[in-house]
Design a protein around this motif. Sequence first.
Motif, mmCIF file in Angstrom:
data_model
loop_
_atom_site.group_PDB
_atom_site.id
_atom_site.type_symbol
_atom_site.label_atom_id
_atom_site.label_comp_id
_atom_site.label_asym_id
_atom_site.label_seq_id
_atom_site.Cartn_x
_atom_site.Cartn_y
_atom_site.Cartn_z
ATOM 1 N N ILE A 247 0.845 -1.185 0.000
ATOM 2 C CA ILE A 247 0.000 0.000 0.000
ATOM 3 C C ILE A 247 0.884 1.239 0.000
ATOM 4 C CG2 ILE A 247 -1.952 -1.128 1.124
ATOM 5 C CD1 ILE A 247 -1.024 -0.039 3.792
ATOM 6 N N THR A 248 0.290 2.377 -0.298
ATOM 7 C CA THR A 248 1.075 3.607 -0.358
ATOM 8 C C THR A 248 1.474 4.050 1.045
ATOM 9 O OG1 THR A 248 -0.839 5.079 -0.172
ATOM 10 C CG2 THR A 248 -0.259 4.298 -2.394
ATOM 11 N N THR A 249 2.467 4.920 1.109
ATOM 12 C CA THR A 249 2.897 5.468 2.393
ATOM 13 C C THR A 249 1.762 6.217 3.075
ATOM 14 O OG1 THR A 249 5.172 5.666 1.587
ATOM 15 C CG2 THR A 249 4.572 6.985 3.513
ATOM 16 N N GLU A 250 0.964 6.931 2.282
ATOM 17 C CA GLU A 250 -0.176 7.658 2.839
ATOM 18 C C GLU A 250 -1.187 6.684 3.448
ATOM 19 O OE1 GLU A 250 -3.647 10.884 1.519
ATOM 20 O OE2 GLU A 250 -2.338 9.981 0.012
ATOM 21 N N GLU A 251 -1.488 5.597 2.733
ATOM 22 C CA GLU A 251 -2.421 4.590 3.259
ATOM 23 C C GLU A 251 -1.860 3.924 4.515
ATOM 24 O OE1 GLU A 251 -4.652 3.175 -0.875
ATOM 25 O OE2 GLU A 251 -2.736 2.268 -0.290
ATOM 26 N N GLU A 252 -0.572 3.617 4.481
ATOM 27 C CA GLU A 252 0.070 3.005 5.655
ATOM 28 C C GLU A 252 -0.058 3.901 6.877
ATOM 29 O OE1 GLU A 252 4.544 1.689 7.178
ATOM 30 O OE2 GLU A 252 4.222 2.288 5.090
ATOM 31 N N ASN A 253 0.195 5.184 6.700
ATOM 32 C CA ASN A 253 0.110 6.127 7.820
ATOM 33 C C ASN A 253 -1.321 6.219 8.349
ATOM 34 O OD1 ASN A 253 2.844 6.688 7.692
ATOM 35 N ND2 ASN A 253 2.587 8.465 6.353
ATOM 36 N N LYS A 254 -2.300 6.178 7.441
ATOM 37 C CA LYS A 254 -3.703 6.240 7.861
ATOM 38 C C LYS A 254 -4.096 4.994 8.651
ATOM 39 C CE LYS A 254 -5.586 9.268 4.254
ATOM 40 N NZ LYS A 254 -6.514 9.356 3.092
ATOM 41 N N VAL A 255 -3.658 3.816 8.175
ATOM 42 C CA VAL A 255 -3.984 2.574 8.883
ATOM 43 C C VAL A 255 -3.349 2.576 10.271
ATOM 44 C CG1 VAL A 255 -3.681 0.073 8.916
ATOM 45 C CG2 VAL A 255 -4.331 1.207 6.786
ATOM 46 N N LYS A 256 -2.094 2.966 10.349
ATOM 47 C CA LYS A 256 -1.414 2.970 11.648
ATOM 48 C C LYS A 256 -2.066 3.959 12.613
ATOM 49 C CE LYS A 256 3.129 1.206 10.366
ATOM 50 N NZ LYS A 256 4.587 1.423 10.393
ATOM 51 N N ALA A 257 -2.453 5.115 12.107
ATOM 52 C CA ALA A 257 -3.070 6.128 12.965
ATOM 53 C C ALA A 257 -4.421 5.645 13.489
ATOM 54 C CB ALA A 257 -3.236 7.437 12.198
ATOM 55 N N ILE A 258 -5.233 5.048 12.618
ATOM 56 C CA ILE A 258 -6.557 4.607 13.054
ATOM 57 C C ILE A 258 -6.451 3.375 13.948
ATOM 58 C CG2 ILE A 258 -7.211 3.014 11.167
ATOM 59 C CD1 ILE A 258 -9.908 4.514 11.071
ATOM 60 N N ALA A 259 -5.454 2.512 13.694
ATOM 61 C CA ALA A 259 -5.258 1.327 14.548
ATOM 62 C C ALA A 259 -4.898 1.749 15.967
ATOM 63 C CB ALA A 259 -4.178 0.431 13.959
ATOM 64 N N LYS A 260 -4.033 2.740 16.087
ATOM 65 C CA LYS A 260 -3.664 3.243 17.417
ATOM 66 C C LYS A 260 -4.857 3.933 18.078
ATOM 67 C CE LYS A 260 0.510 4.815 18.132
ATOM 68 N NZ LYS A 260 1.741 5.658 18.217
ATOM 69 N N LYS A 261 -5.650 4.670 17.288
ATOM 70 C CA LYS A 261 -6.823 5.362 17.823
ATOM 71 C C LYS A 261 -7.852 4.357 18.350
ATOM 72 C CE LYS A 261 -10.370 8.770 16.553
ATOM 73 N NZ LYS A 261 -10.902 9.636 15.468
#
Length: 324
Positions: A247-261
């Motif tokens: 996945i793109t870096t942008e998608e990766e960052n979104k997944v990680k942010a929402i997973a932590k949230k």
Amino acid sequence: MKKNIAIIMGGYSSEVAISIKSGNVVYKHLNKEKYNPYRIHILNDGWFYVDDNELQYLVNKHDFSVEIEGNKITFDCVFNAIHGAPGENGVILAYFDLLGIKHTSAPFYQMALTFNKRDTLSVLQKYEIPTATSVYLNKGNSVNPDEIVAKVGLPCFVKPNNAGSSFGISKVYEAHKLYDAIDKAYQEDDEILIESFLEGTEVSVGVIEYKGELLVLPITEIVSENDFFDYEAKYEGKSQEITPARITTEEENKVKAIAKKVYTALNMSGFSRSEYILVNGEPHFLEMNTVPGLTEESILPQQASEAGITLTELFDNAIQNQLN
């Protein structure tokens, strides 16, 4: 002095064999120089300590102890490897809390909450976490396929509300086939969830407490050879599990942010692995597993390996988090 660790495995659900496999992997990799590990089978026909010769010793449920050749063994910590009831739904953890025995999972309430898919979704919607559209049914409710399809569309997924490993799940393409799918789901649970189909890339991501910090593990992309990530895909090699995900870096960052949230919003601790569908680049939450598979081939251990964490380190960390 070595600590006595009870590794509980088995359980009362359809996941018993998978759980025993996970528990045996924990037993294999736990540091024997630091711990005395004991395999404890929690089964419908009894609770037993099982030694290396497969001899069984009955567990005393009054204080969760075992007597071996006249010696009473008590435990400093319990490593929870039970998928499904009574480990993942929090029931046995409430029992350990009453006895004052530490365990590697989240508190029993968080375990019960996250095991209940629809309650989890209800909580997360307050935090504006994107999810599929859902319909809930309890056993005995009337079923109107046209009303269900009008809300969730086709295809849709029919799932037991309190179950794991994709037992009882169906993907439904025609309204009249909802009846059979609902009957199948009711074989696993008296509550079911019917969700809209989300078109996109499926990913799985682990979040754990590691060495005092909240750590989001590398993301895994799920590519199923079957129609969805069902039991065969999960456990019989009918899928590709690609870590790190493509996945793109942008998608990766979104997944990680929402997973932590999500982990923080649910007030979790211990292990977690959550599933998401990326729809037009936006992660949509599916569900959380709080006792994920722990075999060498399982997703969370794959992610830990990608992060440079061995199984021995992963399991040791879970115990030390509680002992400290």
